[in-house]
Design a protein around this motif. Structure first.
Motif: not given
Lengths: 93, 284, 518
Positions: A14, A36-37, A67-69, C423
């Motif tokens: 994360s 992305s989240i 691929k983004d967290k 986040g």
């Protein structure tokens, strides 16, 4: 400039992002895929950052996957730079 | 002093919030060999964008004998952190060579030579034997630290919680630091769930002269602060001593007694040190 | 019309009725009475020595004579382990009952299977204190014609007293019950502790069904739910997944970030002026909020301070503090783990209370009114100290109002703990997406980056500064956090209202719009 070979940088943790790079035939243009989240909130920002970084290294024919967290912008930039340098074999300069 | 792995964005971006006096952003042992480039770039970016508040930021680079050491310096020196920490320092010559490279990079960036410190990590038997000359080789050497795990490995002994094997090294390193009047930081306590063990080891480190201790988990910070913070009783005593000293000095008296004990300059200096730690000023 | 917090509230919604705008946290209470009359509870009669036992839930529901357009209620003490709500809704669906109002005290992820009943109009209206999972997602995207109504735990009791919610059938799952319907959650294989939220349902529903997987010889004690309100009793194999109902003990978080926030919050509490002999205390069960209890426990021992009572959702951590003599009493409206059920059953200083006594604003004084210090979480906060605990950063309904606004309104010191960003999402906003708890009832917000004091409560700031705590202006903190995360794009919504957020006094504090991005 042209990437010499595929490369990768970052982790699945994360607050981090994975960047994958693949060279494309000359004339293919840029193919950018972003997962992305926080795509709803930061999708446009991520795309801009990718394009800026590719402009900086004058990379035109490239397939790039994020691929983004939830990585912060300086983290995204760092992973992009690492992946780009790896793809042109300049990671230890 | 909180260790943060140099390739971990989540921990780096929150590094400043835990109340550590200093942060050790690590490019060396905490980073895998094939991620050295990634960590270097990540750290460079985050050091420019993240506010670490009051914490002093130190960066541990890779040894110059590795393919990464020089690239680390080229990336980090221009950012002028509080200090560069050099691992496995074994001689004054070696540290001087490092400082020459640092100053070459500083010249290239029009940076002064007197801002950033160099901290020498002593973690081999040879380093321990040479520690006095290492500590004194340059005014830029601002602190010594001991690396317990590597040192025991170098000595071919097992690292034990009682620290028996590194006790001599601890005291020798402390003495070298005291001789040159620089800071000296104790090694990490690896078991994050053993709070009692941490307290015991920190109390010992404080007793033999370490000015601080490294931690690997933010949870350990408050425990160490607790040990290093003077108690109310200590502060009261110190306050009384310094106040009496100031009053007597006004009257031209150098040595005096409180509760039948002689108070002289070293006692006053020690009391003043306690008040400085506690942020207390004495007015008369 | 605009309410006192500047949120646009419709005056009337077809199918729900006239709406009253929020006027202020204590505006309606200050009158000393409630304008709406209390409606009478139903009168019932039975002959002596009749059997209430039914062979199946199906039979019990049939006996309750369900009709189109009726209201059915459930309680959420089984948390994410509940299987009774879904079982009952399946039966009603198969019976062809439509247009049902579902008034569950809260809805969890385990209730996702009722989503098709919303789509096929079996359920057309929902009252609840919280909605999560797929249900929340679907509702946020316009799955229902009528907006859901989110109430607080105290507000739910008020809404039933005033007839805003008129339960036709109440289904009360219990871990132990007898043949007359005396029931409790404090023992049995599916023990869940307090059954406090269901007490008002038993009192007011026209037909009350007790469902248990543990029929005990008469009488079932303690008399948490009493037989004089119960129509039928059903024995089933299981009322839920015991591992998800309540298990073991609650551990304090190991997350350095949560611990950091908790430490700062505990320091703030210590120097607030309210941390003194005989203080009363409530903490949440999650992350940073519960971790505050760890630090408060240490401070109480060190300074030899003894508290009066702990209130609310109770964890084993609270029980430990009771047993150590740090507090005199626990008042328990909801229990979070197995150790709590045991304590509730065995310790006479650990007392089960109904939701009305816990938090109903309209009576001669609920227990939240007697709170000194409460520690609460948040999904979002804003520079006016308003708190959102219902909609997530992506605009979905995914949380619960619960006792948040009830306790905030009552406590002398309301401490909200949250990280400054999660986040990459900043938690401190100019204006929260949905207001659940009004800023005027929040004293301080504690993040890992310092303590923000509501300017309405200046005296606290002085106390904190004197103690050397890190106080930050919330506007400065917001700027700092935006600098770290970057400014996020605003979400897009349609003009369809999918949720109404009711303040505890029955006024509407905010509305939730349908997400445009599906």
């Amino acid at each position: 400039m042209k990437p010499k070979h595929p490369s990768q940088a970052g982790t699945f943790e994360s607050s981090d992002v994975i960047v994958l790079i693949e060279p494309l035939e000359i004339g293919s243009g840029r193919k950018i895929e972003i997962e992305s989240i926080v795509k709803l909130q930061y999708g446009d920002n991520l795309k801009n950052v990718v394009n800026e970084m590719l402009d900086q290294y004058v990379l035109t024919d490239i397939h790039i996957i994020l691929k983004d967290k939830g990585a912060l912008e300086p983290v995204v930039k760092a992973r992009l730079e690492t992946a780009i340098l790896r793809s042109i074999d300049r990671q230890n300069q | 002093m909180l260790y943060i792995p140099g390739n971990n964005p989540a921990m780096l971006q929150q590094g400043g919030v835990y109340g550590a006096d200093s942060l050790l952003l690590d490019l060396e042992d905490a980073v895998a060999l094939n991620q050295k480039d990634a960590a270097r770039i990540l750290l460079r970016n985050l050091m420019q964008s993240i506010d670490f508040y009051d914490a002093e930021v130190c960066v541990r680079i890779n040894h110059l004998s590795t393919p990464f050491g020089l690239a680390d310096l080229e990336a980090i020196v221009p950012l002028q952190p509080h200090a560069i920490r050099y691992p496995k320092t074994e001689s004054a010559e070696e540290l001087m060579a490092l400082i020459q490279i640092i100053e070459r990079i500083e010249d290239e960036h029009n940076l002064p030579h007197d801002q950033m410190e160099v901290h020498a990590m002593i973690e081999t038997a040879l380093g321990v034997q040479n520690v006095f000359s290492i500590a004194g080789c340059s005014p830029r050497v601002g602190a010594l630290t001991i690396g317990g795990q590597d040192l025991t490995a170098d000595m071919n002994i097992v690292y034990t919680p009682d620290g028996a094997g590194i006790d001599f090294a601890r005291k020798r390193i402390v003495m070298a630091a005291k001789a040159w009047k620089i800071d000296v930081i104790d090694t990490v306590f690896p078991d994050i769930n053993d709070e009692e063990g941490l307290i015991k080891e920190t109390e010992y480190a404080k007793k033999i002269g370490f000015t601080g201790k490294a931690v690997i988990n933010p949870r350990q910070i408050d425990v160490i602060h607790e040990v290093y913070t003077p108690t109310d009783e200590e502060i009261r005593k110190a306050y009384k001593i310094v106040k009496e000293f100031l009053v007597n000095r006004e009257a031209g008296i150098g040595v005096f007694a409180i509760d039948g004990k002689m108070i002289d300059a070293p006692v006053v200096a020690r009391a003043q040190y306690i008040l400085d730690l506690a942020n207390v000023t004495v007015e008369i | 019309m605009k309410n006192a917090l500047g949120r646009e509230i419709p005056e009337y919604i077809e199918g729900i009725g006239k709406l009253e705008p929020f006027e202020g946290a204590w505006a309606k209470l200050s009158k000393g009475w409630m304008d709406e009359p209390t409606i009478p509870a139903p009168n019932k009669a039975t002959l002596p020595h009749q059997s209430k036992l039914c062979d199946s839930l199906q039979e019990a529901i049939e006996k309750a004579n369900p009709k189109n357009g009726m209201t059915i209620t459930f309680h959420h003490h089984l948390r994410d382990g509940d299987i009774i709500l879904v079982m009952a809704m399946n039966i009603l669906h198969d019976m062809g009952i439509r247009d049902i109002t579902l008034a569950a005290s809260s809805l969890n992820d385990c209730h996702d299977p009722i989503l098709p009943f919303i789509q096929d109009k079996t359920i057309t209206k929902i009252w609840s204190s919280g909605i999560r999972g797929k249900l929340g997602r679907a509702i946020s995207r316009g799955a229902m014609d009528l907006p859901v109504i989110i109430h607080s735990h105290g507000g739910r009791v008020r809404a039933i007293h005033t007839g805003r919610i008129q339960p036709d059938i109440a289904i009360i799952a219990a871990s132990a019950a007898d043949c007359e319907g005396n029931a409790t959650g404090s023992h049995g294989k599916s023990a869940f502790g307090s059954i406090g939220y269901a007490v008002i349902d038993a009192r007011y529903a026209k037909h009350v069904i007790v469902v248990t997987d543990n029929l005990v010889p008469y009488p079932c004690i303690p008399l948490s739910i009493t037989q004089n309100f119960i129509d039928t009793v059903v024995v089933v194999d299981s009322i839920g997944d015991t591992s998800k109902i309540a298990s073991g003990t609650t551990r304090i978080t190991n997350s350095p970030m949560d611990l950091r926030i908790a430490k700062l919050a505990a320091d703030a509490i210590e120097y607030s002026g309210y941390f003194e002999q005989g203080f009363s205390f409530q903490v949440g069960a999650g992350g940073a909020s519960l971790a505050v209890a760890k630090f408060i426990r240490e401070k109480m021992k060190k300074q030899q301070i003894k508290g009066s009572f702990m209130l609310g959702g109770v964890t084993s951590y609270c029980v430990d503090m009771l047993e150590e003599g740090l507090f005199e009493t626990i008042f328990d409206v909801q229990s979070f783990d197995a150790a709590v059920s045991k304590s509730l059953f065995n310790n006479r200083r650990h007392i089960e209370i109904p939701a009305a006594l816990y938090a109903n604003p309209f009576n001669c004084g609920c227990m939240t009114n007697k709170l000194d210090i409460v520690v609460l979480g948040a999904l979002e906060v804003d520079v006016d100290f308003n708190v959102n605990v219902i909609t997530g950063s992506e605009g979905n309904i995914r949380g619960a109002s619960g006792g948040h606004s009830d306790t905030a309104s009552g406590a002398n010191l309301t401490v909200v703990v949250c990280p400054s960003f999660r986040g990459r999402i900043p938690i401190i906003k100019n204006s929260v997406h949905t207001i659940v708890t009004p800023g005027e009832s929040v004293h301080v917000i504690v993040t890992e980056r310092g303590i923000c004091v509501n300017p309405l409560y200046k005296h606290l700031e002085e106390n904190f500064r004197k103690a050397g705590l890190k106080v930050v202006d919330i506007h400065d903190l917001k700027k700092e956090v935006d600098g770290i995360t970057g400014i996020s794009r605003k979400l897009k919504f349609t003009d369809k209202i999918v949720g109404l957020v009711e303040y505890r006094d029955g006024t509407i504090i905010d509305v939730i719009y349908e997400l445009e991005e599906k």
